[in-house]
Design a protein around this motif. Structure first.
Motif, PDB file in Angstrom:
ATOM      1  N   LEU B 132       0.803  -1.148   0.198  1.00  0.00           N
ATOM      2  CA  LEU B 132      -0.057  -0.030   0.056  1.00  0.00           C
ATOM      3  C   LEU B 132       0.857   1.188  -0.138  1.00  0.00           C
ATOM      4  O   LEU B 132       0.401   2.270  -0.558  1.00  0.00           O
ATOM      5  CB  LEU B 132      -1.058   0.129   1.368  1.00  0.00           C
ATOM      6  CG  LEU B 132      -2.247  -0.938   1.146  1.00  0.00           C
ATOM      7  CD1 LEU B 132      -2.895  -0.979   2.460  1.00  0.00           C
ATOM      8  CD2 LEU B 132      -2.875  -0.579   0.147  1.00  0.00           C
ATOM      9  N   GLN B 135       1.893   1.834  -3.443  1.00  0.00           N
ATOM     10  CA  GLN B 135       0.940   2.302  -4.385  1.00  0.00           C
ATOM     11  C   GLN B 135       0.561   3.786  -3.878  1.00  0.00           C
ATOM     12  O   GLN B 135       0.428   4.650  -4.966  1.00  0.00           O
ATOM     13  CB  GLN B 135      -0.493   1.495  -3.978  1.00  0.00           C
ATOM     14  CG  GLN B 135      -1.604   1.794  -4.965  1.00  0.00           C
ATOM     15  CD  GLN B 135      -3.157   1.073  -4.568  1.00  0.00           C
ATOM     16  OE1 GLN B 135      -3.028   0.539  -3.454  1.00  0.00           O
ATOM     17  NE2 GLN B 135      -3.616   1.043  -5.396  1.00  0.00           N
ATOM     18  N   ASP B 136       0.498   4.292  -2.686  1.00  0.00           N
ATOM     19  CA  ASP B 136       0.334   5.408  -2.432  1.00  0.00           C
ATOM     20  C   ASP B 136       1.249   6.473  -2.898  1.00  0.00           C
ATOM     21  O   ASP B 136       1.033   7.525  -3.288  1.00  0.00           O
ATOM     22  CB  ASP B 136       0.470   5.476  -0.675  1.00  0.00           C
ATOM     23  CG  ASP B 136      -0.930   5.697  -0.252  1.00  0.00           C
ATOM     24  OD1 ASP B 136      -1.978   5.526  -0.890  1.00  0.00           O
ATOM     25  OD2 ASP B 136      -0.963   6.062   0.949  1.00  0.00           O
ATOM     26  N   TYR B 247      -3.866   1.847  -9.832  1.00  0.00           N
ATOM     27  CA  TYR B 247      -4.975   1.035  -9.204  1.00  0.00           C
ATOM     28  C   TYR B 247      -5.189  -0.456  -9.887  1.00  0.00           C
ATOM     29  O   TYR B 247      -5.369  -1.313  -9.543  1.00  0.00           O
ATOM     30  CB  TYR B 247      -6.090   1.948  -9.386  1.00  0.00           C
ATOM     31  CG  TYR B 247      -6.236   3.305  -8.686  1.00  0.00           C
ATOM     32  CD1 TYR B 247      -6.399   3.263  -7.406  1.00  0.00           C
ATOM     33  CD2 TYR B 247      -5.915   4.130  -9.461  1.00  0.00           C
ATOM     34  CE1 TYR B 247      -6.467   4.355  -6.773  1.00  0.00           C
ATOM     35  CE2 TYR B 247      -6.000   5.618  -8.764  1.00  0.00           C
ATOM     36  CZ  TYR B 247      -6.013   5.613  -7.444  1.00  0.00           C
ATOM     37  OH  TYR B 247      -5.965   6.744  -6.734  1.00  0.00           O
ATOM     38  N   SER B 248      -4.531  -0.182 -11.260  1.00  0.00           N
ATOM     39  CA  SER B 248      -4.790  -1.454 -11.976  1.00  0.00           C
ATOM     40  C   SER B 248      -3.583  -2.592 -11.741  1.00  0.00           C
ATOM     41  O   SER B 248      -3.773  -3.673 -11.975  1.00  0.00           O
ATOM     42  CB  SER B 248      -4.851  -1.344 -13.430  1.00  0.00           C
ATOM     43  OG  SER B 248      -3.531  -0.663 -13.852  1.00  0.00           O
ATOM     44  N   ASP B 251      -2.733  -2.760  -6.842  1.00  0.00           N
ATOM     45  CA  ASP B 251      -3.906  -2.605  -5.864  1.00  0.00           C
ATOM     46  C   ASP B 251      -3.915  -3.929  -4.991  1.00  0.00           C
ATOM     47  O   ASP B 251      -3.387  -5.045  -5.353  1.00  0.00           O
ATOM     48  CB  ASP B 251      -5.428  -2.743  -6.576  1.00  0.00           C
ATOM     49  CG  ASP B 251      -6.421  -1.766  -5.879  1.00  0.00           C
ATOM     50  OD1 ASP B 251      -5.831  -0.975  -5.282  1.00  0.00           O
ATOM     51  OD2 ASP B 251      -7.504  -2.191  -5.855  1.00  0.00           O
ATOM     52  N   LEU B 252      -4.425  -3.616  -3.556  1.00  0.00           N
ATOM     53  CA  LEU B 252      -4.492  -4.732  -2.623  1.00  0.00           C
ATOM     54  C   LEU B 252      -5.203  -5.942  -3.371  1.00  0.00           C
ATOM     55  O   LEU B 252      -4.777  -7.098  -3.178  1.00  0.00           O
ATOM     56  CB  LEU B 252      -5.188  -4.252  -1.567  1.00  0.00           C
ATOM     57  CG  LEU B 252      -5.449  -5.284  -0.379  1.00  0.00           C
ATOM     58  CD1 LEU B 252      -3.876  -5.607  -0.134  1.00  0.00           C
ATOM     59  CD2 LEU B 252      -6.032  -4.547   0.800  1.00  0.00           C
ATOM     60  N   ASP B 253      -6.472  -5.677  -4.069  1.00  0.00           N
ATOM     61  CA  ASP B 253      -7.067  -6.634  -4.759  1.00  0.00           C
ATOM     62  C   ASP B 253      -6.442  -7.684  -5.486  1.00  0.00           C
ATOM     63  O   ASP B 253      -6.720  -8.864  -5.495  1.00  0.00           O
ATOM     64  CB  ASP B 253      -8.305  -6.017  -5.343  1.00  0.00           C
ATOM     65  CG  ASP B 253      -9.242  -5.521  -4.422  1.00  0.00           C
ATOM     66  OD1 ASP B 253      -9.221  -5.661  -3.124  1.00  0.00           O
ATOM     67  OD2 ASP B 253     -10.477  -5.184  -5.002  1.00  0.00           O
TER      68      ASP B 253
ATOM     69  N   THR C 216     -16.442   1.570   0.177  1.00  0.00           N
ATOM     70  CA  THR C 216     -15.059   1.044   0.410  1.00  0.00           C
ATOM     71  C   THR C 216     -14.371   2.056   1.699  1.00  0.00           C
ATOM     72  O   THR C 216     -12.936   2.025   1.461  1.00  0.00           O
ATOM     73  CB  THR C 216     -14.212   1.171  -0.830  1.00  0.00           C
ATOM     74  OG1 THR C 216     -14.341   2.428  -1.723  1.00  0.00           O
ATOM     75  CG2 THR C 216     -14.637   0.125  -1.863  1.00  0.00           C
TER      76      THR C 216
END
Lengths: 244, 332, 295
Positions: B132, B135-136, B247-248, B251-253, C216
């Motif tokens: 994260l 990503q941030d 995001y793509s 991401d954590l997902d 979310t």
């Protein structure tokens, strides 16, 4: 001097598990470490092998100080150990377990496999080599633990209650195996035993711990007559009777 | 030599498994000529890509038993390296992709060293945190396009150096090649010293240490192998999608999906990640296109997906391959 | 002055973080499970208060009990329908199990309410503030902080002074010993989830007064709660409290400091990065946390 423990102290937040313990082991000996429950036997093992860091004191192996070494480092120095309880898992076969031990000394899988099979043959475990640990009786599980440690080719093998949970016949077999390891593989043995009857016949010398103190050391026949030792054991038996 | 033989030697698998692998390979080879639509082709490419991710995760997560939930950061590193080197310096894919892998390996050692002091939940959450944070940083970093991401320049003509093709078929064969490279690597890996040692660490870490295994160092090595795998996939994502944003690719997902697929298929087994991807990716895509597109049903696809995660975790944590193995051992 | 203001704002926010972390740490303490869905429990608490106040035309603060009840029920249901089964499996399955629950609740909310950002427009306290000399405190935040403190104290009292609470803590210390003493661990686990769900439901009801609610929203708060719980020590209630407040202050203070020294890397965009980073540093350097007693 082969293994030398000098003035070793381990303190668990006020509970002194090992209080200034000193002793020596010569190459080729079989030494028994006995004492009642909670005497600090396993803690002493863990301090020597590196699972615990001693608060003070020294451990010297083959003239090299190994105090505070991590377990994998002491193993590479030539100390093998087994655990009181072999974790019963289903992820690896017996052969794979022992191969991991053999990989300690080689990078080649065929060599590791050959050596593992040799050790399994030595311990008469060939017929269960493709089973998983959870499919085996407890005596065989213990032997696998032993085989794993042997496969790392140790010079000193430290065994933690290798006969606990075994019936008299299995115990006899295990004692036999230990004798063979000592004679044929020329490995020095250092074993914790809770039950005196097991350790006395094979040990050349015995060290006795009680409540973190070394209370006696000497030949087995001396130890069984030692007043403090008898008291430590009787005391425990008495307390047991009281609880029940 | 020995190493090479191990990688291509599947003889210790059962006959059924070998035949299955053979048929699967033939299917993949002829797939582009079966006349599938572009949607199905895209799903197939996704499946191979995620199998590759899953195989990488399987080293540390499956064989090593470490709950690693931060693989997306390495997808991101791979993807961004390829994209940025192309946009900034016009460096071809075949150079930038290995560079991305090297950066991922270096970064993984840096992160892995403190990370593997941790165990259990602490470790799992820390892996999420590291991902994260990266990503941030990328979301806010103007130089790399921040939240808007990067668009790769589209070439007029197909260009092998930059991996730009008009037809999906080329991408399909390319990811298929990567998939098989990964498969052969894993076939070697599971028989290697490190593979054995990792499995022992998963079984019983204390016992592993007593057998001369430096558990932390083994885990770090496996972690960087896993990172290299996903960085390769990340590089592919950049040239295939021609557009990336934090995001793509970070991401954590995505991290969760990678780990989940391997677990659903069967963590710590050769076929687990592939089976998991073969199961989840089409499900995910078809549910998404079938339900996601309908008005008023937004999110239902994910709910079904989530419900499956819960059911699998509660009833069969060893995954699909675990069930098959169980039956086989009983039958034998 | 601006720093002092940030500290006060941070403490107010931190008290709410502490309440969110409370449930997480109790559940972890009692059964060694990390609840990834905790943030989604918060989100549901927020939505509950939001819709109750909107549909019944009452102040969101009056809707607070409904948030608490919904949160408690959600916790208990999660335990009996999911977590109970997860306990049999390995840790990775437990993590994925609660992660699945998180996704499920998130997309359920998205399905029901859409992805819009919603905020309470009307309310007794909304938009009003209290001036204390140079400091201006929003009443919504102030009341949330006070009520968080109140709820926290109540749970602390419940755990330390009542028979039920002692049984729960005994279970956390040693499951086997507790079961020998006749404590039903299954019930205790359910109780932990009830308290966990209830407290975070309340936190959600308080938060919705001044924070946008959307499906979310949970991830951010659950990561903050993880950081708080790690800092305080997994399973420590006292730790969760102080760590929540400290994290609240960090979160408010660093952007201000960054602004003062003109650095972008401490800017508001990165305030949560700091929280994640803080977690990483904390667990690596002091894995047992400030008040940790487990592991």
């Amino acid at each position: 001097m082969f293994l030398q423990v000098v003035d070793l102290v381990k303190d668990f937040g006020g509970v002194v598990a090992n209080n200034h313990i000193s002793f020596d082991i010569d190459q080729g000996e079989i030494i028994g470490l006995i004492g009642p429950n909670g005497a600090g036997k396993t803690t002493l093992f863990n301090c020597i092998v590196g699972y615990h860091k001693p608060d003070s004191g020294k451990v010297i192996f083959k003239g090299k100080e190994i105090t505070g070494f991590k377990p994998f480092m002491t193993n590479r120095e030539g100390i093998g150990r087994t655990f009181q309880i072999t974790k019963v898992t289903a992820g690896m076969t017996v052969l794979e377990n022992v191969m991991v031990g053999a990989f300690c000394r080689t990078d080649q899988r065929p060599i590791a496999k050959k050596e593992a099979l040799e050790v399994l043959g030595f311990l008469r475990l060939e017929n269960v080599k493709d089973y998983h640990l959870n499919e085996l009786p407890i005596a065989s599980q213990k032997k696998v633990g032993l085989a794993r440690a042997l496969a790392t080719k140790p010079e000193l093998l430290m065994l933690d209650e290798v006969a606990s949970g075994l019936n008299p016949k299995e115990t006899e077999e295990m004692v036999d195996v230990l004798k063979r390891i000592h004679q044929e593989k020329k490995i020095t043995l250092f074993l914790i035993e809770h039950v005196m009857e097991v350790v006395m016949p094979i040990s050349q010398r015995v060290i006795v711990l009680d409540s973190g103190e070394k209370i006696a050391a000497g030949l087995p026949e001396e130890i069984v007559k030692n007043e403090r030792v008898i008291k430590a054991y009787l005391g425990e038996k008495y307390a047991k009777g009281f609880r029940d | 030599m020995e190493t090479l033989r191990d990688a291509f030697d599947f003889s210790d698998f059962s006959k059924a498994e070998r035949i299955g692998l053979g048929l699967f390979t033939i299917f993949l080879l002829v797939f582009p000529w079966l006349g599938a639509g572009s949607f199905v082709k895209a799903v197939m490419i996704q499946f191979l890509l995620f199998s590759l991710f899953g195989m990488g995760w399987n080293t540390i997560g499956g064989y090593g038993g470490q709950v690693e939930l931060g693989k997306a950061q390495y997808v991101g590193i791979g993807a961004y390296t390829v994209a940025l080197m192309m946009v900034w310096w016009k460096i071809p894919f075949w150079v930038s992709m290995p560079v991305g892998v090297l950066i991922a390996i270096g970064y993984s050692f840096m992160i892995g060293y403190p990370l593997f002091r941790l165990k259990g939940h602490y470790f799992a959450i820390a892996t999420i945190c590291t991902s994260l944070v990266l990503q941030d940083i990328f979301i806010n970093w103007k130089l790399v396009g921040a939240a808007k991401g990067i668009e790769l320049p589209i070439h007029d003509h197909p260009d092998f150096l930059f991996m730009q093709f008009k037809s999906d078929v080329y991408y399909f064969y390319f990811i298929m090649a990567l998939f098989y490279a990964g498969l052969f690597y894993m076939n070697w890996f599971r028989k290697s010293k490190l593979g054995y040692q990792l499995r022992m660490i998963k079984e019983d870490e204390d016992a592993a240490e007593s057998l001369g295994i430096d558990a932390r160092w083994c885990k770090i090595k496996a972690y960087s192998i896993a990172s290299a795998f996903v960085a390769v996939g990340g590089g592919f994502m950049a040239v295939y999608n021609l557009y990336i944003d934090p995001y793509s690719v970070m991401d954590l997902d995505l991290s969760i999906k990678i780990a989940l697929m391997a677990m659903l298929g069967g963590a710590g087994s050769m076929w687990g990640p592939i089976i998991g991807a073969a199961f989840l990716i089409p499900l995910d895509r078809f549910l998404g296109s079938w339900l996601g597109g309908q008005k008023g049903l937004i999110g239902v696809d994910f709910m079904i997906y989530a419900a499956m995660i819960m059911v699998v975790s509660a009833y069969q944590p060893r995954g699909i391959w675990g069930i098959i193995e169980q039956f086989r051992r009983k039958g034998a | 002055m601006i720093i002092l203001d940030a500290i006060i704002q941070g403490i107010l926010m931190g008290l709410l973080f502490a309440l969110v972390a409370l449930g997480l740490t109790i559940i972890f303490g009692v059964m060694d499970i990390v609840n990834f869905a905790h943030g989604e429990f918060l989100m549901i608490g927020m939505f509950t208060a939001y819709w109750t106040s909107l549909l019944l035309h009452v102040d969101p603060l009056i809707a607070l009990p409904t948030s608490a009840i919904v949160g408690t029920l959600l916790g208990v249901a999660s335990y009996y329908w999911l977590v109970k089964y997860l306990l049999r499996g390995p840790m990775i399955a437990q993590l994925f199990g609660t992660f699945g629950l998180m996704l499920f609740l998130r997309y359920l909310a998205q399905f029901l309410f859409g992805t819009d950002y919603r905020i309470v427009q009307k309310g007794l306290l909304v938009g009003k503030s209290l001036s204390l000399g140079p400091f201006i405190l929003d009443w919504t935040k102030l009341s949330a902080a006070i009520l968080s403190l109140f709820a926290f104290t109540l749970v602390y009292y419940l755990l330390h002074r009542t028979k039920l609470g002692r049984a729960l803590r005994a279970t956390a210390l040693n499951k086997e010993a507790a079961s020998y003493m006749g404590i039903k661990t299954d019930r205790m686990n359910a109780l932990a989830w009830a308290i966990g769900g209830g407290t975070v439901g309340i936190a959600g009801g308080l938060l919705v007064n001044f924070w946008y609610v959307y499906p979310t929203v949970g991830l951010l708060f659950v990561m903050i709660a993880f950081a708080s719980v790690a800092l305080g020590g997994f399973g420590s209630i006292k730790g969760a409290f102080f760590a929540g407040v400290i994290i609240g202050m960090i979160e408010m203070l660093f952007p201000v400091l960054g602004h003062l020294i003109g650095s972008d890397f401490l800017g508001p965009h990165f305030k949560f990065t700091l929280v994640y980073f803080a977690y990483f540093i904390i667990v690596v350097l002091r894995p047992q946390g400030l008040f940790g007693w487990k592991h």
